[in-house]
Scaffold this motif. Structure first.
Motif, short mmCIF file in Angstrom:
data_model
loop_
_atom_site.label_atom_id
_atom_site.label_comp_id
_atom_site.label_asym_id
_atom_site.label_seq_id
_atom_site.Cartn_x
_atom_site.Cartn_y
_atom_site.Cartn_z
N ALA A 251 -11.69 -1.11 13.03
CA ALA A 251 -11.12 0.20 13.36
C ALA A 251 -9.70 0.36 12.83
O ALA A 251 -9.22 1.49 12.68
N GLU A 252 -9.02 -0.74 12.55
CA GLU A 252 -7.64 -0.66 12.08
C GLU A 252 -7.53 -0.56 10.57
O GLU A 252 -6.44 -0.30 10.06
N TYR A 253 -8.64 -0.76 9.84
CA TYR A 253 -8.60 -0.76 8.38
C TYR A 253 -9.52 0.35 7.84
O TYR A 253 -10.45 0.81 8.53
N SER A 254 -9.25 0.72 6.62
CA SER A 254 -10.08 1.73 5.96
C SER A 254 -9.86 1.65 4.44
O SER A 254 -8.84 1.13 3.97
N PHE A 255 -10.84 2.18 3.71
CA PHE A 255 -10.74 2.30 2.26
C PHE A 255 -10.41 3.75 1.91
O PHE A 255 -11.10 4.67 2.37
N VAL A 256 -9.37 3.94 1.10
CA VAL A 256 -8.91 5.27 0.74
C VAL A 256 -8.94 5.40 -0.78
O VAL A 256 -8.42 4.54 -1.49
N LEU A 257 -9.57 6.48 -1.25
CA LEU A 257 -9.61 6.77 -2.68
C LEU A 257 -8.37 7.58 -3.06
O LEU A 257 -8.09 8.61 -2.45
N MET A 258 -7.64 7.12 -4.07
CA MET A 258 -6.41 7.77 -4.50
C MET A 258 -6.41 7.90 -6.02
O MET A 258 -7.08 7.15 -6.72
N LYS A 259 -5.64 8.89 -6.48
CA LYS A 259 -5.43 9.06 -7.90
C LYS A 259 -4.53 7.96 -8.43
O LYS A 259 -3.57 7.56 -7.78
N ARG A 260 -4.83 7.48 -9.62
CA ARG A 260 -4.01 6.45 -10.22
C ARG A 260 -2.70 7.07 -10.71
O ARG A 260 -2.72 8.05 -11.46
N PRO A 261 -1.55 6.53 -10.30
CA PRO A 261 -0.28 7.09 -10.77
C PRO A 261 -0.15 6.94 -12.28
O PRO A 261 -0.65 5.98 -12.87
N PRO A 262 0.48 7.89 -12.94
CA PRO A 262 0.64 7.78 -14.39
C PRO A 262 1.50 6.58 -14.76
O PRO A 262 2.50 6.29 -14.11
N GLY A 263 1.09 5.88 -15.81
CA GLY A 263 1.82 4.70 -16.24
C GLY A 263 1.45 3.43 -15.53
O GLY A 263 2.03 2.38 -15.81
N THR A 264 0.49 3.48 -14.62
CA THR A 264 0.08 2.28 -13.91
C THR A 264 -0.76 1.40 -14.83
O THR A 264 -1.71 1.90 -15.44
N PRO A 265 -0.47 0.13 -14.97
CA PRO A 265 -1.28 -0.73 -15.85
C PRO A 265 -2.67 -0.91 -15.29
O PRO A 265 -2.87 -1.08 -14.10
N ARG A 266 -3.65 -0.85 -16.20
CA ARG A 266 -5.05 -1.03 -15.81
C ARG A 266 -5.47 -2.48 -15.84
O ARG A 266 -6.23 -2.94 -15.02
N HIS B 156 -9.26 6.86 -13.65
CA HIS B 156 -8.22 7.72 -13.09
C HIS B 156 -8.07 7.55 -11.58
O HIS B 156 -7.22 8.23 -10.98
N PHE B 157 -8.87 6.69 -10.96
CA PHE B 157 -8.86 6.54 -9.51
C PHE B 157 -8.75 5.06 -9.15
O PHE B 157 -9.06 4.19 -9.94
N SER B 158 -8.33 4.84 -7.92
CA SER B 158 -8.24 3.49 -7.35
C SER B 158 -8.60 3.56 -5.88
O SER B 158 -8.51 4.62 -5.25
N ILE B 159 -9.02 2.43 -5.35
CA ILE B 159 -9.33 2.32 -3.92
C ILE B 159 -8.30 1.40 -3.29
O ILE B 159 -8.02 0.31 -3.81
N TYR B 160 -7.75 1.85 -2.16
CA TYR B 160 -6.72 1.11 -1.45
C TYR B 160 -7.26 0.63 -0.10
O TYR B 160 -7.99 1.36 0.59
N GLU B 161 -6.90 -0.58 0.23
CA GLU B 161 -7.19 -1.12 1.56
C GLU B 161 -5.98 -0.84 2.45
O GLU B 161 -4.89 -1.35 2.21
N VAL B 162 -6.18 -0.01 3.48
CA VAL B 162 -5.08 0.48 4.31
C VAL B 162 -5.24 -0.07 5.71
O VAL B 162 -6.34 -0.01 6.29
#
Length: 315
Positions: free
Chosen positions: A243-258, A210-216
């Motif tokens: 300092a310009e990058y970070s890892f952010v934990l987000m909820k997986r949008p509904p219908g997103t392919p795994r 139900h979660f994903s990690i994004y590189e921002v």
């Protein structure tokens, strides 16, 4: 008890209608060890013993539990105040399973299991002196089977730690008051395993899927969803300016392919690529004119960031 049985069968006798009578006479000479012991024929005793054998080994019986043994593991790496821990394991228990059991017993579910491994110290005797040899065990090795090959006094299991690094994961999606979690992970730890560690910090029973990690990237307003098999520590080491990058934990949008490797991108990055393709002829023409005029610099393209998070690109 010894039995001597003689069986005589006579079929020559005739019944009162002229029919043959089947008669069976048994002459048995039996020696008793006690007068109160019931007399059993040899056929009935054999049948009883056969039934007992079938009931003890039949398919309806409960299967025997797998054999277990005890293994002494030195855990100063996990708890400096405890020298060792005696664990009851099966012969099929692997080193990875044993590390997981130790972390659960010490209530260290937030620690990365990939950071730890087992070594086996073996004593071999040659020319009258004992020689100690340290063997690094794989994650799928079975300590109980290895211990059975050596005397207990000549083998020693120890938990050791691999090299790792700190990863900062912003987890406000789990708790609004929390900003981030700093986790010490190994280079082989995947994205899904990092998500599980973050959930363990909050004692959450939610599913990792139900979660994903994004590189921002904060300077270019660009983000990329990491694949489940990506390794965050290796990605972090490639950042030019952390300092310009970070890892952010987000909820997986509904219908997103795994399944598959999917890369959600912001619309700003998509618009940047489209505008760059449309403006490329103008840029090349301007660059040619500047080269003719001996200009100082080439043109640069700057785009305003977009705040729309709902547009995803799957590759």
């Amino acid at each position: 008890m010894l039995k001597h049985v003689q069986v005589r069968s006579s079929s020559s006798l005739l019944r009162p209608g002229g029919q043959k009578a089947d008669t069976l006479s048994i002459n048995s000479n039996m020696s008793f060890c006690s007068l109160h012991e019931p007399a059993l024929s040899s056929r009935s005793s054999s049948y009883t013993s056969l039934n007992e054998t079938q009931s003890s080994t039949g398919s309806a019986s409960v299967p025997a539990a797998p054999p277990t043994t005890t293994v002494k593991v030195y855990t100063r790496c996990l708890r400096p105040d405890l020298e060792y821990k005696t664990m009851s394991v099966k012969y099929t228990t692997t080193c990875r399973d044993l590390v997981d059991q130790l972390l659960n017993k010490y209530r260290m579910k937030h620690r990365d299991p990939n950071l730890f491994f087992l070594t086996m110290e073996v004593a071999t005797r040659s020319t009258g002196a004992a020689v100690r040899t340290i063997l690094v065990l794989d994650d799928d090795s079975c300590p109980a089977q290895l211990q059975a090959c050596y005397p207990r006094a000549d083998s020693k299991f120890t938990v050791r730690m691999r090299r790792g690094g700190l990863v900062k994961v912003f987890d406000s999606v789990l708790m609004a008051g929390s900003k981030y979690k700093s986790l010490l992970i190994s280079e082989r730890t995947t994205v899904d395993q990092v998500i599980q560690l973050v959930l363990n910090c909050y004692n959450s029973n939610e599913n990792v899927n139900h979660f994903s990690i994004y590189e921002v990237c904060h300077t270019t307003s660009f983000e990329r969803k990491l694949h489940a098999d990506d390794r965050p520590l290796a990605i972090q080491q490639e950042w030019s300016s952390p300092a310009e990058y970070s890892f952010v934990l987000m909820k997986r949008p509904p219908g997103t392919p795994r399944s598959g490797r999917d890369f959600p991108l912001r619309r700003s990055f998509l618009q940047w690529s489209r505008n760059r393709g449309m403006l490329r002829p103008n840029i090349e023409t301007a660059a040619a004119e500047e080269r003719k005029a001996k200009g100082l610099r080439s043109l640069s393209l700057s785009l305003a960031p977009c705040s729309d998070y709902d547009n995803f690109l799957y590759i």
